[in-house]
Write a protein that holds these residues in place. Structure first.
Motif, PDB file in Angstrom:
ATOM      1  N   LEU A  92      74.155   0.758  -6.834  1.00 10.85           N
ATOM      2  CA  LEU A  92      73.150   0.542  -7.870  1.00 10.85           C
ATOM      3  C   LEU A  92      71.743   0.667  -7.285  1.00 10.85           C
ATOM      4  O   LEU A  92      70.860   1.281  -7.898  1.00 10.85           O
ATOM      5  CB  LEU A  92      73.347  -0.839  -8.500  1.00 10.85           C
ATOM      6  N   LEU A  93      71.541   0.126  -6.094  1.00  3.76           N
ATOM      7  CA  LEU A  93      70.243   0.270  -5.437  1.00  3.76           C
ATOM      8  C   LEU A  93      69.956   1.740  -5.145  1.00  3.76           C
ATOM      9  O   LEU A  93      68.828   2.219  -5.353  1.00  3.76           O
ATOM     10  CB  LEU A  93      70.222  -0.543  -4.145  1.00  3.76           C
ATOM     11  N   GLY A  94      70.976   2.470  -4.698  1.00  2.96           N
ATOM     12  CA  GLY A  94      70.798   3.897  -4.452  1.00  2.96           C
ATOM     13  C   GLY A  94      70.408   4.653  -5.703  1.00  2.96           C
ATOM     14  O   GLY A  94      69.539   5.533  -5.677  1.00  2.96           O
ATOM     15  N   GLU A  95      71.034   4.306  -6.838  1.00  3.07           N
ATOM     16  CA  GLU A  95      70.706   4.962  -8.100  1.00  3.07           C
ATOM     17  C   GLU A  95      69.262   4.675  -8.503  1.00  3.07           C
ATOM     18  O   GLU A  95      68.557   5.561  -8.999  1.00  3.07           O
ATOM     19  CB  GLU A  95      71.665   4.491  -9.200  1.00  3.07           C
ATOM     20  N   GLN A  98      66.959   6.664  -6.439  1.00  4.87           N
ATOM     21  CA  GLN A  98      67.008   8.056  -6.874  1.00  4.87           C
ATOM     22  C   GLN A  98      66.192   8.267  -8.146  1.00  4.87           C
ATOM     23  O   GLN A  98      65.426   9.237  -8.251  1.00  4.87           O
ATOM     24  CB  GLN A  98      68.463   8.484  -7.106  1.00  4.87           C
ATOM     25  N   VAL A  99      66.340   7.362  -9.104  1.00  3.01           N
ATOM     26  CA  VAL A  99      65.597   7.467 -10.361  1.00  3.01           C
ATOM     27  C   VAL A  99      64.095   7.426 -10.116  1.00  3.01           C
ATOM     28  O   VAL A  99      63.320   8.118 -10.793  1.00  3.01           O
ATOM     29  CB  VAL A  99      66.019   6.333 -11.321  1.00  3.01           C
ATOM     30  N   THR A 100      63.682   6.632  -9.135  1.00  8.29           N
ATOM     31  CA  THR A 100      62.251   6.506  -8.843  1.00  8.29           C
ATOM     32  C   THR A 100      61.765   7.542  -7.836  1.00  8.29           C
ATOM     33  O   THR A 100      60.619   7.493  -7.385  1.00  8.29           O
ATOM     34  CB  THR A 100      61.927   5.086  -8.331  1.00  8.29           C
ATOM     35  N   GLY A 101      62.637   8.482  -7.460  1.00  6.92           N
ATOM     36  CA  GLY A 101      62.228   9.605  -6.627  1.00  6.92           C
ATOM     37  C   GLY A 101      62.275   9.386  -5.131  1.00  6.92           C
ATOM     38  O   GLY A 101      61.826  10.242  -4.371  1.00  6.92           O
ATOM     39  N   ASP A 102      62.840   8.260  -4.696  1.00  7.75           N
ATOM     40  CA  ASP A 102      62.908   7.967  -3.258  1.00  7.75           C
ATOM     41  C   ASP A 102      64.301   8.321  -2.734  1.00  7.75           C
ATOM     42  O   ASP A 102      65.138   7.457  -2.476  1.00  7.75           O
ATOM     43  CB  ASP A 102      62.599   6.490  -3.008  1.00  7.75           C
ATOM     44  N   SER A 104      65.288   9.618   0.140  1.00  4.33           N
ATOM     45  CA  SER A 104      65.584   9.237   1.526  1.00  4.33           C
ATOM     46  C   SER A 104      66.084   7.801   1.605  1.00  4.33           C
ATOM     47  O   SER A 104      67.048   7.498   2.324  1.00  4.33           O
ATOM     48  CB  SER A 104      64.349   9.415   2.403  1.00  4.33           C
ATOM     49  N   SER A 105      65.442   6.895   0.867  1.00  5.21           N
ATOM     50  CA  SER A 105      65.887   5.496   0.855  1.00  5.21           C
ATOM     51  C   SER A 105      67.251   5.368   0.198  1.00  5.21           C
ATOM     52  O   SER A 105      68.088   4.565   0.630  1.00  5.21           O
ATOM     53  CB  SER A 105      64.861   4.617   0.132  1.00  5.21           C
ATOM     54  N   ALA A 106      67.486   6.149  -0.855  1.00 10.13           N
ATOM     55  CA  ALA A 106      68.788   6.122  -1.528  1.00 10.13           C
ATOM     56  C   ALA A 106      69.894   6.525  -0.556  1.00 10.13           C
ATOM     57  O   ALA A 106      70.940   5.872  -0.465  1.00 10.13           O
ATOM     58  CB  ALA A 106      68.774   7.055  -2.737  1.00 10.13           C
ATOM     59  N   ILE A 107      69.673   7.603   0.188  1.00  9.57           N
ATOM     60  CA  ILE A 107      70.666   8.068   1.155  1.00  9.57           C
ATOM     61  C   ILE A 107      70.880   7.037   2.252  1.00  9.57           C
ATOM     62  O   ILE A 107      72.024   6.750   2.646  1.00  9.57           O
ATOM     63  CB  ILE A 107      70.228   9.418   1.758  1.00  9.57           C
ATOM     64  N   GLU A 108      69.802   6.449   2.735  1.00  9.40           N
ATOM     65  CA  GLU A 108      69.909   5.448   3.798  1.00  9.40           C
ATOM     66  C   GLU A 108      70.787   4.276   3.372  1.00  9.40           C
ATOM     67  O   GLU A 108      71.597   3.775   4.160  1.00  9.40           O
ATOM     68  CB  GLU A 108      68.513   4.937   4.168  1.00  9.40           C
ATOM     69  N   VAL A 109      70.663   3.849   2.126  1.00  7.99           N
ATOM     70  CA  VAL A 109      71.469   2.734   1.622  1.00  7.99           C
ATOM     71  C   VAL A 109      72.931   3.140   1.466  1.00  7.99           C
ATOM     72  O   VAL A 109      73.840   2.467   1.960  1.00  7.99           O
ATOM     73  CB  VAL A 109      70.913   2.228   0.272  1.00  7.99           C
ATOM     74  N   VAL A 110      73.185   4.254   0.781  1.00 12.74           N
ATOM     75  CA  VAL A 110      74.563   4.645   0.458  1.00 12.74           C
ATOM     76  C   VAL A 110      75.338   4.999   1.722  1.00 12.74           C
ATOM     77  O   VAL A 110      76.543   4.750   1.813  1.00 12.74           O
ATOM     78  CB  VAL A 110      74.580   5.804  -0.558  1.00 12.74           C
ATOM     79  N   GLU A 111      74.665   5.550   2.726  1.00  9.45           N
ATOM     80  CA  GLU A 111      75.348   5.880   3.977  1.00  9.45           C
ATOM     81  C   GLU A 111      75.844   4.629   4.713  1.00  9.45           C
ATOM     82  O   GLU A 111      76.723   4.733   5.568  1.00  9.45           O
ATOM     83  CB  GLU A 111      74.417   6.676   4.889  1.00  9.45           C
ATOM     84  N   ALA A 124      76.996  13.078  -2.200  1.00  7.89           N
ATOM     85  CA  ALA A 124      76.998  14.523  -2.459  1.00  7.89           C
ATOM     86  C   ALA A 124      75.842  14.898  -3.387  1.00  7.89           C
ATOM     87  O   ALA A 124      75.150  15.905  -3.161  1.00  7.89           O
ATOM     88  CB  ALA A 124      78.322  14.951  -3.072  1.00  7.89           C
ATOM     89  N   GLU A 125      75.624  14.102  -4.409  1.00  7.99           N
ATOM     90  CA  GLU A 125      74.516  14.379  -5.322  1.00  7.99           C
ATOM     91  C   GLU A 125      73.170  14.258  -4.610  1.00  7.99           C
ATOM     92  O   GLU A 125      72.276  15.089  -4.786  1.00  7.99           O
ATOM     93  CB  GLU A 125      74.569  13.434  -6.515  1.00  7.99           C
ATOM     94  N   LEU A 126      73.043  13.222  -3.784  1.00  9.17           N
ATOM     95  CA  LEU A 126      71.792  13.004  -3.064  1.00  9.17           C
ATOM     96  C   LEU A 126      71.543  14.098  -2.032  1.00  9.17           C
ATOM     97  O   LEU A 126      70.418  14.607  -1.906  1.00  9.17           O
ATOM     98  CB  LEU A 126      71.825  11.626  -2.385  1.00  9.17           C
TER      99      LEU A 126
END
Length: 234
Positions: A92-95, A98-102, A104-111, A124-126
């Motif tokens: 959810l944090l990654g989403e 992503q919605v707010t355009g960040d 790199s931070s989304a990928i860092e969290v999901v990884e 994959a989407e990121l």
């Protein structure tokens, strides 16, 4: 029985520190995200993720919410039902990032999350959004069409191969993605469209038109489809 006062969750968390993580999670899920308050949602989820909070270890959740689950859209056409756990918080944090355009931070969290098909879909989407095509290929290695999520991943794998110029490999991935005919129409249409675009890149306009017309037959209002069909004409 009336609607619970979810706004009081902030007060509960402030007055009773042990309940703060769960109060924050419920506030995000039931109040700030539905209200579209991305700033508040990001603040709460970032704090929850950094603390390492895992709801499945919360005594209240174990006792009173053992069967709880939430719907989360993790990619275009892919919605999943998840229990309130650390992966749910991270996805959810990654989403929200992503919605707010960040991205790199989304990928860092999901990884940082436990590997699974669901987290792979999000990554994959990121990765695709950043043009990290080789990362998409490596993420989807040895994948078979086991469920809707893997269908999406196979399509992304095909796109990644196409963007690297490996057209035959791309078509093999699309073929596997289309092998199960009972998959949702939106997923099949996306795959057909991407395969058609691959044929276009190869200069095979008649083959591309066949795939575009397959989508046309089932959804004549598919966004951008008419323009793609016009590009296949001699």
């Amino acid at each position: 029985m009336g609607q619970p006062d979810y706004a009081s969750l902030v007060r509960i968390g402030a007055e009773y520190p042990p309940a703060r993580p769960l109060a924050a999670l419920l506030e995000v899920t039931l109040v700030s995200v539905p209200a579209g308050d991305m700033k508040r949602s990001r603040e709460l989820l970032t704090w929850l993720f950094r603390t390492g909070y895992d709801p499945v270890q919360d005594d209240f959740v174990k006792k009173y919410l053992p069967a709880a689950s939430f719907t989360l859209p993790i990619a275009d056409g892919i919605n999943v039902q998840l229990p309130p756990d650390r992966s749910y918080i991270g996805l959810l944090l990654g989403e929200i990032y992503q919605v707010t355009g960040d991205l790199s931070s989304a990928i860092e969290v999901v990884e940082q999350l436990e590997p699974s098909t669901v987290t792979a879909v999000s990554l994959a989407e990121l990765y695709a959004a950043q043009g990290r095509w080789q990362d998409v290929v490596e993420l989807t290695e040895a994948l078979t069409n086991a469920d809707e999520a893997s269908t999406y991943l196979l399509t992304q794998r095909g796109v990644a191969f196409r963007e690297q110029g490996y057209f035959e490999a791309a078509r093999e991935s699309f073929r596997e993605a289309l092998r199960i005919r009972s998959r949702p129409a939106d997923l099949r249409h996306r795959t057909l469209l991407e395969r058609g675009l691959t044929y276009m890149r190869e200069g095979k306009r008649s083959m591309a038109r066949k795939d575009f017309e397959r989508v046309l037959a089932e959804n004549s209002s598919y966004p951008g489809l008419r323009d793609l069909l016009s590009n296949t004409q001699d």
